[in-house]
Design an enzyme around this catalytic site. Structure first.
Site, short mmCIF file in Angstrom:
data_model
loop_
_atom_site.label_atom_id
_atom_site.label_comp_id
_atom_site.label_asym_id
_atom_site.label_seq_id
_atom_site.Cartn_x
_atom_site.Cartn_y
_atom_site.Cartn_z
CD GLU A 32 7.22 -8.61 -22.20
OE1 GLU A 32 8.34 -8.12 -21.93
OE2 GLU A 32 7.01 -9.30 -23.20
CG HIS A 33 5.39 -5.41 -17.29
ND1 HIS A 33 5.69 -4.09 -17.04
CD2 HIS A 33 4.88 -5.46 -18.54
CE1 HIS A 33 5.34 -3.36 -18.10
NE2 HIS A 33 4.86 -4.17 -19.03
CD GLU A 157 15.61 3.44 -20.68
OE1 GLU A 157 16.54 2.94 -21.37
OE2 GLU A 157 14.41 3.40 -21.01
CG ASP A 169 14.41 -3.65 -22.59
OD1 ASP A 169 13.95 -4.80 -22.48
OD2 ASP A 169 13.72 -2.62 -22.55
#
Ligand code: GLA
Length: 382
Positions: A32-33, A157, A169
């Site tokens: 994550e991140h 995005e 994603d």
């Protein structure tokens, strides 16, 4: 999903017979991140999709409607395309990027049906971007390069919506594979497929909280990482991103970094290491080992990166001692949203019931819990 009713609604609003496309949301098992630090992630696509019904127009207009939102939008692709700070920015941002690539883009009528829970950290935004991008390129008769499409949607995005997300994603929404997670190297965009054991289930627990500060905090974490890299390159000139730093190096230069920047970097550097170890244990079928790494990941996100929240921590604490649980952690950007739990298949239903009752008792919130399998990436639906 009732495809016939989506087609019927499309004909009622616009007239012609549409083509149907879909792209999935995702859950991240670990990593994550790390994506915007050019590191490693391990997502799987989930069987919740954004569906796009589309038909070409002979002019340069695009009409955009969603079954989930009231506001409709009509734009002219030959005009100036600007963000409106609404859901439709994800659609218009992608169309703008397709136009930027120098493609002659013709108009279209679009009707969207979203199944991916919104604001739950399951990438409903990537699903809409990828579904629209895939649909429009396919409608225009262009070959689909899934890696290029993911990058195009990420640019939409970053530049149009203003969220500085990494590539995870959009990449998994394009490239998801049934019954597999992907271990993706976010620098090279090479990936390995990791089969998910048929004896376990991915159980996703939605805390039902969504913190409005998420986008601002997200961009701030990214800036913290950039600051860490800026300082570390003074001592380690070969470092381009936190991906290039190993835990021992970070410890060595610890006192050169402000305390908060050090902790942000420590999360990223140790998380990259965890993803690599997680891939190894998963390949051996060692779900217990995998679960331990999930627990470490959650702690690191909570204490060092500070992107968890009370409800996510409660959900994880409730899940951990349940029967059949291998691992539990927050998933996605954080500040609310969902946890991911790896649970023995035969215990998944009772896990779901017990966690729902205990979470509601602790928070007064009714959670939504989904037992998901790993799904396919974006596709045309015949
Ligand atoms: C969001 C972003 C991703 C990734 C995750 C955190 O989902 O869109 O690019 O950074 O947060 O891992």
């Amino acid at each position: 999903m009732d495809i016939e009713s989506l087609k019927r609604d499309f004909r009622t609003v616009y007239g012609p017979e549409p083509q149907i496309f879909r792209a999935p949301g995702r859950v991240n098992l670990i990593g994550e991140h790390t994506d915007y630090n050019e590191g490693f992630v391990m997502p799987a696509a989930i069987d919740f999709y954004t569906w796009v019904a589309i038909a070409p127009r002979s002019d340069s207009k695009v009409n955009i409607r969603s079954q989930s939102f009231e506001d409709n939008l009509s734009i002219d692709l030959d005009g100036d395309l600007r963000p409106r700070h609404a859901w439709s920015d994800y659609v218009v941002g992608v169309l703008e990027q397709i136009k930027h690539e120098g493609n002659a883009v013709s108009g279209a009528d679009i009707l969207i049906h979203g199944e991916v829970p919104i604001g739950a950290g399951l990438s409903s935004s990537a699903a809409i971007e990828v579904a629209v991008g895939y649909a429009k390129l396919a409608e225009d008769g262009r070959a689909i390069d899934r890696v290029k499409l993911a990058l195009l949607c990420q640019r939409a995005e970053n530049q149009f919506v203003g969220m500085r997300c990494g590539i995870m994603d959009q990449f998994i929404s394009c490239n998801g594979q049934r019954d597999h997670a992907l271990m993706l190297d976010c620098r090279s965009l090479q990936y390995k497929l990791l089969p998910l054991a048929s004896t376990a289930r991915m159980v996703i627990c939605n805390t039902m909280v969504k913190h409005e500060l998420a986008a601002g905090e997200y961009n701030r974490r990214r800036a913290d990482c950039e600051e860490g890299v800026r300082i570390l390159t003074k001592y380690l000139p070969q470092v381009r991103a936190l991906r290039d730093v190993v835990p021992e190096q970070l410890e060595h230069y610890r006192d050169k970094l402000p305390a908060i920047i050090y902790r942000r970097c420590r999360h990223v550097v140790t998380e990259n290491d965890r993803v690599e170890r997680a891939a190894t244990v998963l390949q051996k079928g060692d779900l217990t080992g995998f679960g331990k790494l999930m627990a470490e990941s959650h702690r690191s996100l909570r204490d060092d990166y500070e992107v968890s929240c009370r409800e996510l921590d409660i959900m994880v604490e409730i899940a951990r001692p349940q029967k059949g649980v291998y691992g539990a952690r927050m998933t996605g950007g954080g500040f609310g949203g969902c946890t991911i739990n790896i649970v023995a298949a035969e215990q998944a239903e009772s896990f779901k019931r017990h966690v729902a009752v205990a979470y509601e008792a602790a928070t007064n919130l009714q959670p939504e819990i989904y037992i998901s399998t790993a799904a396919e990436g974006a596709a045309r639906v015949s």
